[in-house]
Design an enzyme around this catalytic site. Structure first.
Site, PDB file in Angstrom:
ATOM      1  N   ARG A   1       0.800  -1.291  -0.134  1.00  0.00           N
ATOM      2  CA  ARG A   1      -0.229  -0.155   0.373  1.00  0.00           C
ATOM      3  C   ARG A   1       0.971   1.399   0.055  1.00  0.00           C
ATOM      4  NH1 ARG A   1       2.444   1.697   3.630  1.00  0.00           N
ATOM      5  NH2 ARG A   1       1.081   3.313   3.831  1.00  0.00           N
ATOM      6  N   GLY A   2       0.472   2.149  -0.177  1.00  0.00           N
ATOM      7  CA  GLY A   2       1.249   3.800  -0.037  1.00  0.00           C
ATOM      8  C   GLY A   2       1.328   4.110  -1.056  1.00  0.00           C
ATOM      9  N   ALA A   3       0.798   5.208  -2.378  1.00  0.00           N
ATOM     10  CA  ALA A   3       0.909   5.362  -3.479  1.00  0.00           C
ATOM     11  C   ALA A   3       1.924   5.195  -4.523  1.00  0.00           C
ATOM     12  CB  ALA A   3       0.326   7.044  -3.511  1.00  0.00           C
TER      13      ALA A   3
ATOM     14  N   ARG B   1      -7.102  -0.521  -7.074  1.00  0.00           N
ATOM     15  CA  ARG B   1      -7.388   0.456  -5.856  1.00  0.00           C
ATOM     16  C   ARG B   1      -8.243   2.528  -6.721  1.00  0.00           C
ATOM     17  NH1 ARG B   1      -4.059   1.133  -0.667  1.00  0.00           N
ATOM     18  NH2 ARG B   1      -6.486   1.736  -0.493  1.00  0.00           N
TER      19      ARG B   1
ATOM     20  N   GLN C   1      -2.096   1.464  10.469  1.00  0.00           N
ATOM     21  CA  GLN C   1      -0.687   1.865   9.297  1.00  0.00           C
ATOM     22  C   GLN C   1       0.047   2.473  10.367  1.00  0.00           C
ATOM     23  OE1 GLN C   1      -3.752   2.752   7.721  1.00  0.00           O
ATOM     24  NE2 GLN C   1      -4.163   1.965   5.943  1.00  0.00           N
TER      25      GLN C   1
ATOM     26  N   ASP D   1      -1.719  10.522  -1.944  1.00  0.00           N
ATOM     27  CA  ASP D   1      -2.244   9.610  -2.269  1.00  0.00           C
ATOM     28  C   ASP D   1      -2.389  10.232  -4.158  1.00  0.00           C
ATOM     29  OD1 ASP D   1      -2.883   8.302   0.359  1.00  0.00           O
ATOM     30  OD2 ASP D   1      -2.380   6.942  -1.094  1.00  0.00           O
TER      31      ASP D   1
ATOM     32  N   ASN E   1      -5.599  12.812   0.955  1.00  0.00           N
ATOM     33  CA  ASN E   1      -4.206  11.001   1.627  1.00  0.00           C
ATOM     34  C   ASN E   1      -5.182  11.236   2.665  1.00  0.00           C
ATOM     35  OD1 ASN E   1      -1.866  10.485   2.615  1.00  0.00           O
ATOM     36  ND2 ASN E   1      -1.909  11.763   4.421  1.00  0.00           N
ATOM     37  N   LYS E   2      -5.065   9.191   3.242  1.00  0.00           N
ATOM     38  CA  LYS E   2      -5.770   8.934   4.569  1.00  0.00           C
ATOM     39  C   LYS E   2      -6.377   9.964   5.128  1.00  0.00           C
ATOM     40  CE  LYS E   2      -4.721   5.630   4.426  1.00  0.00           C
ATOM     41  NZ  LYS E   2      -5.459   4.751   4.218  1.00  0.00           N
TER      42      LYS E   2
END
Lengths: 363, 363
Positions: free
Chosen positions: A53-55, A90, A203, A244, A254-255
Site C-alpha cells: 500500500r502507499g501511493a 484501488r 498504518q 495519494d 491523503n488517508k
C-alpha cells in the site's frame, strides 16, 4: 532501509527471474514476512488486499504486475487486460494510473516478443526513480527541520506529527513524509515523531512505528484524536504527511483524517507540509473535494481489528455490538488553503496552481 | 432506558439497603453485567477504572460513594477522607467536585449519626435531578433537530454526528448529547447517527452504538478520522457532543478529538452543539485551554484493545510493535468560538460569558 541490520526495499525482482518479492505489510508489525508474486492476479490481489500500500509503492507494484502479465500474454489484449485489471484495484492514488499508463505507452509500440523484457526494465527504472525522488524530498525537507532545530534550546527535540504511513514502506525505499525525518535524524538533529495510529487500518501504529523503531528514531504512538490537543499545547513543531493524489491547484488527497490535522495545524499556527513527489500530482484536476474518487473500503476494517495476543499469536477482535453497521471512507481531501507547502523532489512549493506550474513548467 | 425491554438506570441503590449497583460499562457491548459497590474503595475503583464514566454519572456515583463511606465512618475525618479519595479519582470532569462539595456541605453540618441517611437521600436526589436535567436538554435540543427535518424532503434522515458517549450510559438516564436524539426518534423524526468510535477507549463503538442499537435508532459506526470528510460532503446536518467541563466563557472540555470535529464543523458550516447540563459548568474558569487539567491516562489504553473473538470470548490485543511508546491525553478543549450553541436544561445558550450569565443569573 534496514530491517534487523539488513537493507531491504519493499519490492524487488526475485532470484528466480520470473517472480517478484514484497514485504507482506498486512503482517507487520507482528511478523516480518516476504510474499511472492508470480502473476497478474497475485499482483492485483496484493494491491487490493493491501499487502502493499502507499501511493508510490502501489505504482511500482503495478509496473511489476504488467511485467508478470506480459510474461504469459504479451499480446495487445494481454496488455490491455493487465492495465485494466491493475487500474481497478484501488481508485484513489494517482500513481497507479501514472505507472500503468507509462508502462503501456512504453511497451505498447514494441513487438509482443520484446514487451516483457522492456516492461521489466521499466519496472526496475520506476523503482529506482522512486528512491531518487524520495531522496530529493529528503533534500528539500531537511532544511525545514533544521531551521526549527536552530530555534530550539540545545537538546530540545523537534516534534513532528505524521498521519498514516508515508514512510519507506509506502514507497520503494526511504519514504516521502519520513524522508526529511530520517535525513534529520541521520544528520544528528534530535527529532521526535508523534505517530497517529491511523484508524481504521492502523498504518501508523503498525507500520510507521515499526519503521521508526527499526531505524532508532524516537517516537510516540497516539490516538488520531490527540493531535489537535498536542498542537494547542505547543507539542508539535510541524506536521508532515504524504499524499495519494495532489491536484494541479494543490489540494491534497491523503488517508482519512488528514484534513482534521490540517485544520488543527491551521488553527494553532503549526506548519503543515505535504511530501509530494511529482508522480502523485494529478495535473488534470483542480478541485480535489469534487473530483477525486474516494475509496470506500469494507466496513469490517472499522469493526474488526487484528493484533497480538499475550502469547504472541495474532487474533482479530470485534469492537461494536453485533448489529451496528459501519462505514469506511479511506481518504479525505485537504484543501490547498490549509497546506503550508508541498515538499517535492524539485524543492519546496506553495500549494497553488501558479507555484506548481512554475516548478513543473513541462506540464 | 430499556435494555432488552427492561428499564434500567446506570446506577441505583441495591435491594439489600447497604450497597449500590451499577452497570459495569467496561464489559459493554459484549456483556451486560451488573457490579455491586459496597464501600468507598469500591466506588473509587469503579470511577478510576471506568466501570462508570461520563461526567454526570461520575458525579452521581461519587455522591453514592460518600454515603457508602459514611455508613462505616461518619466522623468529620471520615467525611473528609471520602471527599478527598473520590475527588482524586479523575481530574477533568467538574461534576465530580460539584457533587462531592454538595454532599459535604449538606451533611457536614449534621450530627454524625444523621449523616449517612442524609447523604443517601441526597444521592437519590442528585440522580433524580440528573434525569430531570437531561429531560430539559431533550426539550431544548429537540426543536433544533425538528427544524432541520422540516427542511428535508419527506423520508430524508437528519444526520447527527456524535463523539464518545454522552448517552444515557454517561448519565443516570436519558443522556445529554443523546437526549435530543432519543426525543426526536421517539417523536417520529427520522434520525441517523454517525457514531465516532472514539479511540482509544472506543466509547462510541462500545457504548453509544450499543445504546442506539438497543433503542432502535439508526446509526453507523465510523473511525474518528472520517467525520471531517463526511461533513465536507454534506453527510452531517449537525454535531451534538457532551462536555466534561464547560468554562464560564463557553470553552468546552470533552473527550479527546472533540476539538477536531468542532474545527471541521466550523470549516464546513455544520452546526456544532454541546449538550451542557448546568452541573458541567465551571463558573470559576474563563480559559479552558490554560486552566482545565487534562487527564493523562495509561498508554496501554492506546496500545492494547479489548474486543470479541469469533467464539464470543473477550480478548485483548496489542497494536504497535513492542517497544514503541504511546501517550494518552484523554480530553481536549474546544474554544467557545467553534461552538454554535450550548444545549442546557434552561434553553439554548450562545457559548459566551454574557449569554451564560444571563441564563444563569444566580451565578
Amino acid at each position: 532501509m534496514n530491517v534487523s541490520g539488513q537493507p531491504y526495499r519493499t519490492i524487488w525482482p526475485a532470484a528466480d527471474g520470473s517472480s517478484v518479492e514484497i514485504i507482506d505489510q498486512t503482517q507487520l508489525p507482528h511478523a516480518f514476512a516476504i510474499a511472492r508474486l508470480t502473476s497478474l492476479d497475485d499482483t492485483a490481489h496484493a494491491i487490493r488486499a493491501m499487502l502493499v500500500r502507499g501511493a508510490p509503492l502501489i505504482g511500482a507494484t503495478a509496473a511489476w504486475g504488467v511485467w508478470l502479465a506480459l510474461c504469459r500474454d504479451a499480446t495487445d489484449s494481454g496488455l490491455a487486460h493487465a492495465h485494466a485489471t491493475l487500474l481497478a484495484t484501488r481508485p484513489t492514488a494517482v500513481n497507479l494510473r501514472w505507472a500503468l499508463d507509462r508502462v503501456r505507452a512504453h511497451v505498447g509500440t514494441l513487438a509482443p516478443a520484446a514487451r516483457a523484457g522492456a516492461a521489466r526494465r521499466l519496472a526496475v527504472e520506476i523503482c529506482d526513480e522512486d528512491v531518487a525522488l524520495n531522496r530529493g524530498i529528503a533534500t528539500t525537507g531537511l532544511p525545514l527541520i533544521q531551521a526549527i532545530a536552530a530555534r530550539k534550546k540545545p537538546g530540545e527535540r523537534v516534534n513532528i506529527l505524521t498521519h498514516c504511513n508515508a514512510g519507506w514502506l509506502a514507497t520503494v525505499d526511504v519514504g516521502t513524509a519520513t524522508a526529511p525525518i530520517y535525513a534529520a535524524h541521520d544528520a544528528g538533529v534530535p527529532v521526535h515523531v508523534w505517530v497517529d495510529e491511523t484508524r481504521p487500518r492502523n498504518q501508523g501504529a503498525s507500520l510507521t512505528a515499526w519503521e521508526l523503531l527499526n531505524h532508532g528514531v524516537p517516537h510516540t504512538v497516539i490516538a488520531d484524536n490527540a493531535g489537535g490537543h498536542l498542537m494547542q499545547h505547543g507539542q508539535v513543531d510541524l506536521v508532515i504527511v504524504g499524499t495519494d493524489r495532489t491536484t494541479a491547484n494543490g489540494d491534497v488527497c491523503n488517508k482519512i483524517g488528514t484534513y482534521l490535522k490540517a485544520l488543527a495545524a491551521h488553527d494553532t499556527g503549526v506548519p503543515f507540509y505535504v511530501a509530494a513527489p511529482s508522480p502523485s500530482i494529478d495535473w488534470t484536476l483542480r478541485d480535489g473535494r469534487r473530483e477525486i474518487p474516494i475509496e470506500e473500503r469494507p466496513p469490517r476494517e472499522v469493526t474488526h481489528l487484528a493484533g497480538r495476543l499475550p502469547d504472541g499469536t495474532i487474533a482479530t477482535v470485534a469492537l461494536p455490538p453485533e448489529g451496528s453497521p459501519a462505514a469506511n471512507p479511506a481518504f479525505d481531501v485537504t484543501p490547498a488553503r490549509l497546506v503550508t507547502g508541498l515538499i517535492t523532489e524539485r524543492g519546496l512549493c506553495a500549494a497553488n496552481a501558479d507555484a506548481l506550474q512554475k516548478l513543473f513548467p513541462e506540464r
